[in-house]
Each structure stands twice: as C-alpha cells, then as structure tokens.
Design an enzyme around this catalytic site. Structure first.
Site, mmCIF file in Angstrom:
data_model
loop_
_atom_site.group_PDB
_atom_site.id
_atom_site.type_symbol
_atom_site.label_atom_id
_atom_site.label_comp_id
_atom_site.label_asym_id
_atom_site.label_seq_id
_atom_site.Cartn_x
_atom_site.Cartn_y
_atom_site.Cartn_z
ATOM 1 N N GLY A 1 0.829 -1.195 0.000
ATOM 2 C CA GLY A 1 0.000 0.000 0.000
ATOM 3 C C GLY A 1 0.861 1.241 0.000
ATOM 4 N N ASN B 1 -9.250 9.726 7.894
ATOM 5 C CA ASN B 1 -10.152 9.796 9.038
ATOM 6 C C ASN B 1 -10.774 11.180 9.166
ATOM 7 O OD1 ASN B 1 -9.594 7.046 10.478
ATOM 8 N ND2 ASN B 1 -7.600 7.849 9.891
ATOM 9 N N LYS C 1 -1.376 0.370 12.494
ATOM 10 C CA LYS C 1 -1.909 1.140 13.619
ATOM 11 C C LYS C 1 -3.312 0.653 13.961
ATOM 12 C CE LYS C 1 0.825 5.276 12.666
ATOM 13 N NZ LYS C 1 0.844 6.737 12.455
ATOM 14 N N LYS D 1 -5.559 7.885 17.717
ATOM 15 C CA LYS D 1 -5.562 9.200 17.059
ATOM 16 C C LYS D 1 -6.515 9.234 15.870
ATOM 17 C CE LYS D 1 -2.755 7.934 13.452
ATOM 18 N NZ LYS D 1 -2.798 8.267 12.006
ATOM 19 N N THR E 1 -3.057 14.165 12.077
ATOM 20 C CA THR E 1 -4.224 13.472 11.544
ATOM 21 C C THR E 1 -5.491 14.296 11.681
ATOM 22 O OG1 THR E 1 -3.124 11.440 12.280
ATOM 23 C CG2 THR E 1 -5.384 11.236 11.552
#
Length: 334
Positions: free
Chosen positions: A13, A258, A109, A193, A250
C-alpha cells in the site's frame, strides 16, 4: 549491521511503499511484497507504485516481488505494513515461512478488530515473545515520505539494538527517526488518534471553528493518555511524536482519511457513501475496540463514545457534537 542488508516489506500500500523507498534511500536492500500479483508486476514494469503512491520513483535497491518466499529469502528483518484487519493473517503466513533470526517491525496502527488487543500482543501469540519486535509510528503521511519531504517518526522497540538498527536504516538528511522503548504507548497513540481525527473532521465540517478543533484535539489527547497509562504506556511517549504529534497531524490535514471521513459525514454523506468515497477508514474500525478496551479498564472516553454512536448507532454529526457540548462541568485534569 551492513547498510545494504536486505529487509522485507510486506504490504504494498501507500505506507509500505513509502517506507520501502525511505529504507532504500538510507542504504538498505528492500524487497517489497504485495498480495496482488498484477499490481506487483505493474510496479516492476513502471518502477513506482502508481496505484498507491504515484510520482514516487523506486530507488534501484527496491525490488518488488510477487512470491512471499522470495521476499523472505535470506532476510532477518521484516516490516509488516498492512491494515489492522489483515495483521493476524499476515503473521500467520510469516509464521509458516519464518526466517532464521527473525526481527519483526510493523507500521500497522490500531487495536486488533474483534479482540481489542495491541499488535505486540498478537505478535507474541503467533510468533512468540522472544523475538525482537518494534513499531514504526508518528506524524507521517505516506505521500510526503515518498516525495522526500522532511519527516520525523518514532521507532519503539523492546530490543535497543533492533531499535537503533531500524532508526539508522530510516534516518537520512530529511528523515529523522527517534528511538523509544515504549511499545505500548506508541501503539496506543497510533490506534486512538484516528478516532479523534474523525471527530475533528466532524467539528470542522459543522463549522465549529478553530477553538473547537483545538479543544477536541486536547481533550482527545487526554483520552489517549488515560488509556495508555492504564495499559502501561508512558506519558512522555504520548506527549511526543507517537502521541500528540500524530494526533495533531491526523486531525488537521486533509490527507488524513479519518479527518475526511468526518468532514464527509458532517457534509451530509451517509456512512456508506463516505466509505465508498474514501476507502478504508481505520478510525471507524478502531473505535469499537477503543470502547471495548476502555470498558474493560473502566475509563471514560466521551469523544470516542460519540464517534462510535455516529458510526454505528445512527446518531447524526450534530447530535454527537451536542452530546459532547452538554456534558457536565468537571476539573480539566480529572
């Protein structure tokens, strides 16, 4: 460790590819393996991962390989870079063809979906607890690493030699790698997060402004630190790159899937529409496990609770925000 020693990167990825490129820039021979044979053959022909990380050419020492055993042949260092939902399956494949003297790192993660376990616990279960293990985490977007833009990250390991070797393998003129011995703190920061970033996207999408965004980030960090402390992580880890740094990145930049997911929901998209538009949203997966862990530890996580209600219980973005805003007054450090 010879700088040219081979390392296998399992997962082609964007993030696995970016790390493979950075490792090669710093002198390692890298074998980049991907599950999709056609995709790997494209990378071999084009000298880059045009599907996932366009514009980031492979250094000469990155070899894209289609065979799992070819990736592992003669290596001792393996870096797993797959989503949390695929982590266990990848380790099971690795256990069946385990290299001699294996040292394992991962850039995955999240908590394990369905169990709420940290990745290091899954590694211990499948591969045993006697191998050197490390997690790579911190405020890093794959596209910027691929382009060679200045970046810093944390290499947290239970073995100081492995930590130093990995940090040396990544470190370069525009990439700083800092070592830590706190695997748990680094993993909790990376897992939680993404959940808070969905909330930041919702807040900005509703037009709540900079004050609300910063308040949410700060109170989100408080949630992360409560969970981290209860699991045995260190406060200094969670106020550093692996915690606060990754959280701020993030929550504040639209490269984050996200954050974009939260923005899409606040803009009126359904959960299904937002997922189709954005792809995998790790925070939407992780939030169920965050609540599982927080419940087991009897820890309050009000932001995570409202993100869960938003993603799984049909609560609207505005209703979730109002539920947070209407909470009773309390001391900041409680």
């Amino acid at each position: 460790m010879p700088r040219g020693e081979a390392i296998a990167v399992l997962g082609a990825g964007a993030w696995g590819t970016a790390l493979a490129i950075q490792l090669a820039r710093s002198g390692r021979e890298v074998r980049l393996w991907g599950r999709d044979r056609g995709h790997v053959e494209e990378m071999q022909a084009e000298g880059e991962n045009r599907r996932r990380l366009p514009g980031a050419a492979f250094p000469a020492s990155v070899e894209a390989v289609t065979a799992f055993d070819q990736a592992l042949d003669g290596v001792r260092d393996v870096l797993v870079a797959v989503p949390s939902k695929a982590f266990r399956e990848m380790l099971e494949h690795l256990a069946a063809q385990r290299p001699a003297g294996l040292r394992l790192a991962w850039a995955t993660k999240g908590f394990e979906p369905g169990s709420g376990r940290l990745m290091e616990a899954v590694v211990g279960e499948i591969l045993g607890e006697d191998l050197p293990m490390a997690v790579l985490t911190g405020p890093t977007f794959a596209a910027e690493v691929g382009r060679g833009l200045p970046t810093a990250m944390t290499v947290a390991a239970d073995n100081p030699t492995f930590a130093e070797d990995l940090a040396t393998s990544l470190h370069g003129p525009r990439f700083r790698a800092y070592v830590s011995d706190d695997l748990i703190g680094a993993e909790v920061g990376g897992a939680m997060k993404n959940v808070i970033a969905i909330g930041a996207g919702v807040s900005d999408g509703l037009g709540f402004g900079a004050n609300a965004r910063v308040a949410l980030i700060t109170r989100g960090l408080a949630e992360i630190m409560r969970v981290g402390a209860a699991l045995g992580g260190k406060a200094e880890t969670l106020t550093g790159l692996a915690g606060m740094g990754d959280l701020v990145l993030t929550c504040t930049d639209d490269q984050s899937r996200n954050r974009r997911f939260g923005l899409a929901l606040a803009g009126g998209k359904t959960i299904e529409q937002a997922r189709e538009e954005i792809g995998l949203v790790e925070g939407a997966v992780a939030v169920a496990e965050v609540l599982r862990v927080a419940g087991q530890l009897a820890i309050e996580t009000p932001i995570s609770e409202q993100i869960h209600a938003l993603v799984y219980d049909g609560v609207s973005p505005r209703e979730a925000a109002e539920a947070l805003l209407s909470r009773d007054m309390k001391p900041e450090l409680s």
